[in-house]
Design a protein around this motif. Structure first.
Motif, PDB file in Angstrom:
ATOM      1  N   PHE A  44       0.828  -1.207   0.000  1.00 40.87           N
ATOM      2  CA  PHE A  44       0.000   0.000   0.000  1.00 40.87           C
ATOM      3  C   PHE A  44       0.867   1.263   0.000  1.00 40.87           C
ATOM      4  O   PHE A  44       0.680   2.157  -0.837  1.00 40.87           O
ATOM      5  CB  PHE A  44      -0.932   0.007   1.207  1.00 40.87           C
ATOM      6  N   HIS A  45       1.812   1.347   0.929  1.00 38.94           N
ATOM      7  CA  HIS A  45       2.612   2.564   1.049  1.00 38.94           C
ATOM      8  C   HIS A  45       3.499   2.770  -0.177  1.00 38.94           C
ATOM      9  O   HIS A  45       3.649   3.906  -0.659  1.00 38.94           O
ATOM     10  CB  HIS A  45       3.472   2.512   2.318  1.00 38.94           C
ATOM     11  N   PHE A  46       4.079   1.687  -0.695  1.00 35.01           N
ATOM     12  CA  PHE A  46       4.953   1.819  -1.850  1.00 35.01           C
ATOM     13  C   PHE A  46       4.164   2.285  -3.075  1.00 35.01           C
ATOM     14  O   PHE A  46       4.593   3.203  -3.794  1.00 35.01           O
ATOM     15  CB  PHE A  46       5.653   0.493  -2.133  1.00 35.01           C
ATOM     16  N   LEU A  99      -5.036   2.047  -2.729  1.00 37.54           N
ATOM     17  CA  LEU A  99      -6.136   1.317  -2.085  1.00 37.54           C
ATOM     18  C   LEU A  99      -6.724   0.279  -3.038  1.00 37.54           C
ATOM     19  O   LEU A  99      -6.983  -0.877  -2.651  1.00 37.54           O
ATOM     20  CB  LEU A  99      -7.216   2.311  -1.651  1.00 37.54           C
ATOM     21  N   LEU A 100      -6.901   0.660  -4.297  1.00 33.16           N
ATOM     22  CA  LEU A 100      -7.443  -0.244  -5.309  1.00 33.16           C
ATOM     23  C   LEU A 100      -6.537  -1.448  -5.508  1.00 33.16           C
ATOM     24  O   LEU A 100      -6.993  -2.602  -5.469  1.00 33.16           O
ATOM     25  CB  LEU A 100      -7.628   0.522  -6.625  1.00 33.16           C
ATOM     26  N   HIS A 101      -5.235  -1.210  -5.689  1.00 36.86           N
ATOM     27  CA  HIS A 101      -4.301  -2.301  -5.964  1.00 36.86           C
ATOM     28  C   HIS A 101      -4.101  -3.203  -4.741  1.00 36.86           C
ATOM     29  O   HIS A 101      -4.015  -4.423  -4.881  1.00 36.86           O
ATOM     30  CB  HIS A 101      -2.961  -1.743  -6.425  1.00 36.86           C
ATOM     31  N   THR A 102      -4.021  -2.611  -3.567  1.00 37.79           N
ATOM     32  CA  THR A 102      -3.814  -3.428  -2.361  1.00 37.79           C
ATOM     33  C   THR A 102      -5.014  -4.324  -2.104  1.00 37.79           C
ATOM     34  O   THR A 102      -4.866  -5.516  -1.799  1.00 37.79           O
ATOM     35  CB  THR A 102      -3.554  -2.517  -1.143  1.00 37.79           C
ATOM     36  N   ALA A 103      -6.219  -3.761  -2.227  1.00 40.35           N
ATOM     37  CA  ALA A 103      -7.437  -4.551  -2.007  1.00 40.35           C
ATOM     38  C   ALA A 103      -7.548  -5.675  -3.029  1.00 40.35           C
ATOM     39  O   ALA A 103      -7.877  -6.820  -2.678  1.00 40.35           O
ATOM     40  CB  ALA A 103      -8.661  -3.638  -2.078  1.00 40.35           C
ATOM     41  N   ASN A 104      -7.252  -5.384  -4.296  1.00 42.96           N
ATOM     42  CA  ASN A 104      -7.335  -6.409  -5.334  1.00 42.96           C
ATOM     43  C   ASN A 104      -6.288  -7.497  -5.138  1.00 42.96           C
ATOM     44  O   ASN A 104      -6.572  -8.692  -5.236  1.00 42.96           O
ATOM     45  CB  ASN A 104      -7.137  -5.764  -6.714  1.00 42.96           C
ATOM     46  N   THR A 105      -5.050  -7.081  -4.860  1.00 43.43           N
ATOM     47  CA  THR A 105      -3.947  -8.041  -4.764  1.00 43.43           C
ATOM     48  C   THR A 105      -4.143  -9.017  -3.607  1.00 43.43           C
ATOM     49  O   THR A 105      -3.944 -10.230  -3.750  1.00 43.43           O
ATOM     50  CB  THR A 105      -2.609  -7.299  -4.600  1.00 43.43           C
ATOM     51  N   PHE A 106      -4.575  -8.491  -2.448  1.00 47.33           N
ATOM     52  CA  PHE A 106      -4.658  -9.346  -1.265  1.00 47.33           C
ATOM     53  C   PHE A 106      -6.027 -10.013  -1.093  1.00 47.33           C
ATOM     54  O   PHE A 106      -6.273 -10.659  -0.094  1.00 47.33           O
ATOM     55  CB  PHE A 106      -4.271  -8.542  -0.019  1.00 47.33           C
ATOM     56  N   SER A 107      -6.895  -9.848  -2.096  1.00 48.60           N
ATOM     57  CA  SER A 107      -8.131 -10.637  -2.123  1.00 48.60           C
ATOM     58  C   SER A 107      -7.984 -11.862  -3.014  1.00 48.60           C
ATOM     59  O   SER A 107      -8.892 -12.681  -3.124  1.00 48.60           O
ATOM     60  CB  SER A 107      -9.294  -9.767  -2.635  1.00 48.60           C
ATOM     61  N   ILE A 108      -6.816 -12.011  -3.643  1.00 50.16           N
ATOM     62  CA  ILE A 108      -6.563 -13.124  -4.552  1.00 50.16           C
ATOM     63  C   ILE A 108      -5.968 -14.295  -3.763  1.00 50.16           C
ATOM     64  O   ILE A 108      -5.000 -14.116  -3.018  1.00 50.16           O
ATOM     65  CB  ILE A 108      -5.583 -12.694  -5.666  1.00 50.16           C
ATOM     66  N   PRO A 109      -6.516 -15.503  -3.898  1.00 48.18           N
ATOM     67  CA  PRO A 109      -5.922 -16.669  -3.218  1.00 48.18           C
ATOM     68  C   PRO A 109      -4.586 -17.047  -3.840  1.00 48.18           C
ATOM     69  O   PRO A 109      -4.408 -16.986  -5.049  1.00 48.18           O
ATOM     70  CB  PRO A 109      -6.973 -17.772  -3.438  1.00 48.18           C
TER      71      PRO A 109
END
Length: 246
Positions: A44-46, A99-109
């Motif tokens: 997220f921060h990066f 926020l968009l990328h972090t939520a998408n990335t860490f919702s992927i199994p």
């Protein structure tokens, strides 16, 4: 100009502080571990800081365009309120993108283990561990980011085409030198930032390897934030004189 340089300095400090301290701590403790929440926070921060920096560099290109092409209107167009609004828009767009990328990335199994071949949590490396049919949402988000990034790149190019056209019309050589000295540090920073990111994310898969990915990651995460202060400091005559003496 100095208001935007302050924003750029804060972003560079934040970017290098997001990845380097953790990798140094892991090296000292001889471990490669990072928690899920720590990895998410790093992503997220990066992403937030990198996206915001690109937006700020775009605004700085517009600032130089107004200063050189419309100098008599500079105080009206680039007043303190306008500068604050532009900076706030850059930070807000970076926050929403992260926020968009972090939520998408860490919702992927993840189906391919939990070992990243990188010294920090990087979205492409995380996607390599995901199930092959589950990362289409993140690919869509990446395409959206690429489109917005290309839009910023076009704005920078158009600004500099207008700037160089105006500078070449200046009759005095001293005036041209002054205008170029104001633009070249920013152009150098933009070139370094864009070229390293393009090579990192758009290099052909045939030349990709863990060692090369590591070197490229250092190039775009560590080198630009470390070099940017030096590039802008070269405009300071006292610093140049001190370096000559050294």
């Amino acid at each position: 100009m100095y208001f935007f340089l302050l924003n750029l300095s804060l972003l560079d400090l934040g970017t290098i502080s997001t990845t380097v301290p953790k990798s140094m701590a892991n090296s000292l403790w001889d471990t490669r571990a990072i928690s899920d929440s720590g990895c998410a926070a790093q992503v997220f921060h990066f992403t937030f800081l990198l996206s915001t920096e690109y937006s700020v560099l775009t605004v700085m290109a517009y600032d130089r365009y107004v200063a050189i092409c419309k100098p008599l209107h500079y105080g009206t167009i680039m007043g303190s309120r306008a500068c604050v609004k532009m900076a706030a828009a850059a930070w807000a767009s970076g926050f929403l993108n992260a926020l968009l990328h972090t939520a998408n990335t860490f919702s992927i199994p993840l189906c391919q283990g939990n070992i990243l071949e990188q010294f920090f949590c990087e979205i492409p490396q995380i996607l390599k561990l995901s199930c092959s049919n589950s990362y289409l949402r993140e690919i869509g988000a990446l395409v959206l980011t690429l489109c917005s990034g290309f839009g910023c790149f076009v704005c920078i190019v158009v600004s500099y085409v207008q700037i160089f056209t105006a500078v070449l019309r200046i009759p005095s050589e001293q005036g041209q030198h002054k205008a170029f000295s104001m633009c070249l540090p920013h152009l150098a920073v933009v070139s370094l930032f864009v070229s390293t990111i393009i090579f990192a994310y758009l290099k052909p898969p045939s030349i990709s390897s863990p060692a090369l990915d590591l070197v490229v990651a250092v190039l775009y995460t560590v080198v630009p934030p470390a070099v940017n202060p030096l590039i802008y400091s070269m405009r300071n005559r006292e610093l140049r004189d001190a370096l000559k003496k050294l």
